[in-house]
Design an enzyme around this catalytic site. Structure first.
Site, mmCIF file in Angstrom:
data_model
loop_
_atom_site.group_PDB
_atom_site.id
_atom_site.type_symbol
_atom_site.label_atom_id
_atom_site.label_comp_id
_atom_site.label_asym_id
_atom_site.label_seq_id
_atom_site.Cartn_x
_atom_site.Cartn_y
_atom_site.Cartn_z
ATOM 1 C CD GLU A 134 -2.662 -1.462 0.033
ATOM 2 O OE1 GLU A 134 -3.092 -0.486 -0.616
ATOM 3 O OE2 GLU A 134 -2.863 -2.641 -0.312
ATOM 4 C CG ASP A 223 -2.924 -2.303 -7.542
ATOM 5 O OD1 ASP A 223 -1.848 -2.387 -6.925
ATOM 6 O OD2 ASP A 223 -3.931 -1.740 -7.084
#
Length: 717
Positions: A134, A223
């Site tokens: 993250e 991602d």
């Protein structure tokens, strides 16, 4: 004579550092992981193999790598082949993708080294860089990461913006340090994150061309799910050929050189030094804010966007600090403090017995329970998804059980102290089959009922609380986007109509043994009866004492004159060493001059593994679903059954009671839009009261957890 004019040389090629980060929570359903593999991970690698001119960076979290090895060998082998021929540089990271800054240092190093060793053993390469889960950065990280063998990390360019640098002028890499331990940091371009794959490849190439003369290199590692899992992206990237056209455009640009961070690190000097403040990616910081602050930030962003230089000014706004998710969600905070307590205990035991197999297995489950997915909430669901919370809790429960077996701890143990960092004392009791946490300052309520053999925390029911995006639920479309594929951060669609009706918020944290005195008439909502109560104990401090007897432990809670009413309440919670039972005995004594006519009600909030399927039901006539709503009178027991895990939770009592039940449902935001999520079952037990001065009323409720044998299988995805 004047010198002849010099020919201007062409600028150097721009280096493009491109790659993907692939991750699935360890607790995710096999079907979900397989779909991501088939629709995103494998197609991406297969297409990359057809373009050997394009080197790329790939990070795959440890739990996902282990799953691919066992469940998708072709994808695992393809990744290994690309790494072996030098086309793909593999990144390390925490094996179970934890938020590294919140872990004890020994777990930071251990998790990173575990993934690095997995990569070395299976693919024959030693990772030099790592993916930061993250992109949560804190300034103390460089020293620990260097101890783990890491040379560089990648973070968002917005991190640099918070240090006063202009993200639109960044490129290359920078050096930072902690106590002299140097670490290279590559800034990931937010502009590229939003262009790829949501704009035409030509638009991405145009932006890269704009930065050619000043950047040196630009980094995009994002991602992998956006290349086939995010809504509409499989059609866009693979069926319509966006990813192929993007690769062709990269190969066809003579002024562009694709590379990897390690190659660039070895051939180019740093752009400078930098000290980055605490940060995560921009959206994560916004999600971490308290609700009111998040709404104000959103409104301010919209107002600024209307200005001529709104995009530039908007970059100066920042969200909150990631750790405040621990404040925002007490359920997450409980996970965190449980993890810390277990980590210290396991670490200390391993220091004395480093090769103990049971302790090593306990540490493995501890690390699994540190995975980031249940520790925050944003577009991807996070702590709102029960199976992710359950997975983390199961891992920590298992770690505690193995630790207890390895150390041969007492069969019945209890502790009192600040167990969750709130400055108040909690009680925790543990037997061979149960672990309970009780809160004297919250009416003696219970927030943990962990059944150790399965393992499952039956008290894991998320509280209904406001979120910043709830204000837009009424305007969300249920028809799907008509504007093509967009980044998930721009989507606000509802997966069903009527979600606004669920936006009711809880007065207390969802717990069990929430008690109250009510008028003798009036229908009570089993979910939220408290507005009608004369006396509520859920937010009142109760005196407490512990009474230990052979084979059992009793915790006695008491209060006098709650809310000014002439009533004494005693509640005794008893746990026995040899049974998976919790017994709760109530004693009410009325001291008023007038007769008391009313009702006493006790709320339980319990969670098994779901609420919809026929295998999960109340063991009542008609077998109502756990997600259903209903009521019945004159009952002396009620049982919740989950055949998928072969477990039943039975409540029984002495005097006939009215029972109401209802589902605890929240509205949260996922990559697919706004959705209803079943969190657990709320049950309200009611008894009539008719007391003269000096009279007492007593009742005993017993929760029994029964193992029904071997489960037929895990819950379906």
């Amino acid at each position: 004579m004047s010198d002849p004019p010099r020919e201007l040389s062409a600028p150097d090629p721009l280096t493009f550092l491109f790659g993907v980060h692939n991750h699935q929570p360890a607790a995710n359903f096999d079907g979900v992981i397989r779909e991501a593999t088939d629709r995103a991970y494998h197609p991406f690698l297969a297409l990359l193999e057809r373009f050997p001119e394009i080197p790329a960076t790939v990070h795959t979290s440890g739990a996902l790598l282990a799953w691919l090895k066992e469940q998708a060998p072709p994808t695992f082998d393809l990744l290994g082949a690309l790494a072996a021929r030098g086309q793909v540089e593999l990144l390390t990271g925490g094996f179970y993708e934890p938020i590294l800054p919140i872990l004890p240092d020994w777990d930071k190093v251990g998790q990173v080294q575990a993934l690095s060793e997995f990569i070395r053993r299976h693919f024959g390469v030693k990772p030099r860089g790592m993916w930061l889960a993250e992109r949560v950065w804190e300034p103390h990280l460089p020293k620990t990461l260097r101890e783990a063998g890491v040379e560089y990390v990648l973070v968002d360019d917005s991190h640099f913006g918070l240090a006063g640098m202009n993200p639109s002028e960044l490129g290359g890499y920078y050096l930072t340090e902690e106590q002299g331990a140097m670490l290279a940091v590559f800034p990931i371009s937010q502009r590229l994150r939003y262009l790829v794959p949501f704009a035409e490849p030509a638009d991405t190439l145009a932006y890269l061309a704009e930065r050619r003369e000043t950047a040196g290199s630009l980094t995009l590692v994002d991602d992998g799910e956006k290349f086939g899992v995010w809504p509409g992206t499989h059609r866009l990237c693979h069926e319509e050929g966006w990813l192929r056209r993007f690769f062709e455009a990269l190969v066809g640009a003579s002024w562009l050189r694709a590379s990897t961070p390690s190659r660039y690190l070895d051939s180019h000097p740093p752009r400078g030094s930098i000290y980055l403040p605490t940060a995560a990616y921009r959206e994560m910081g916004e999600w971490a804010l308290p609700v009111d602050a998040a709404r104000e930030l959103e409104e301010t962003k919209h107002r600024i966007q209307a200005l001529p230089d709104g995009e530039k000014l908007g970059a100066l706004l920042r969200g909150g600090f990631w750790r405040n998710f621990l404040v925002k969600y007490p359920e997450v905070n409980d996970l965190y403090w449980t993890m810390l307590r277990l980590s210290r205990a396991i670490h200390d035991c391993l220091a004395r017995r480093p090769g103990n197999p049971k302790l090593l297995e306990a540490r493995k489950h501890l690390w699994r329970g540190q995975g980031n997915d249940a520790y925050w909430h944003g577009v991807f669901g996070g702590c709102y998804l029960p199976h992710l919370r359950r997975g983390a809790r199961q891992a920590l429960i298992t770690a505690e059980r193995l630790l207890h077996e390895a150390t041969r701890g007492p069969r019945l143990a209890w502790s009192r102290g600040d167990l969750n960092g709130d400055g108040q004392a909690e009680l925790r009791v543990r037997t061979p089959t149960l672990a309970l946490t009780l809160h004297p300052r919250a009416g003696g309520s219970v927030t943990e009922i962990a059944y150790l053999p399965k393992p499952l925390d039956l008290a894991d029911v998320l509280t209904r609380r406001p979120e910043a995006y709830h204000g837009r639920v009424k305007t969300a479309s249920t028809q799907g986007s008509l504007e093509g594929v967009r980044t998930i951060h721009e989507r606000l669609e509802a997966k069903e109509a009527g979600l606004s009706e669920l936006l009711v918020y809880d007065r207390f944290r969802r717990a069990s043994l929430l008690d109250g005195l009510f008028p003798e008439s009036g229908k009570l909502d089993p979910l939220h009866p408290w507005d009608l109560a004369d006396v509520v104990l859920g937010d009142q401090s109760m005196e407490h004492r512990i009474r230990r007897r052979p084979g059992q432990l009793a915790m006695l809670f008491s209060t006098a004159n709650p809310s000014g009413w002439p009533l004494r309440v005693e509640k005794t919670v008893t746990v026995r060493e040899r049974s998976a039972e919790v017994s709760v005995a109530y004693r009410l004594r009325w001291e008023g001059t007038r007769r008391l006519s009313g009702r006493w009600a006790v709320q339980w909030n319990l969670a098994l593994t779901g609420g919809d399927l026929p295998e999960r039901y109340y063991n009542l006539p008609g077998r109502p679903a756990l997600r259903g709503r209903g009521a019945a009178g004159d009952l002396v027991s009620v049982e919740l059954v989950d055949e998928w895990i072969a477990l039943a939770a039975r409540l029984r009592w002495e005097r006939p009671a009215a029972v109401g039940w209802a589902p605890v449902e929240t509205v949260s935001l996922s990559e697919a839009g706004l959705e209803r999520i079943f969190q657990g079952s709320s049950l309200l037990l009611e008894w009539p009261l008719a007391l003269e001065r000096g009279q007492e009323w007593t009742e005993r409720i017993t929760l029994t957890i029964q193992d029904l044998g071997n489960s037929p299988g895990g819950p379906p995805g």
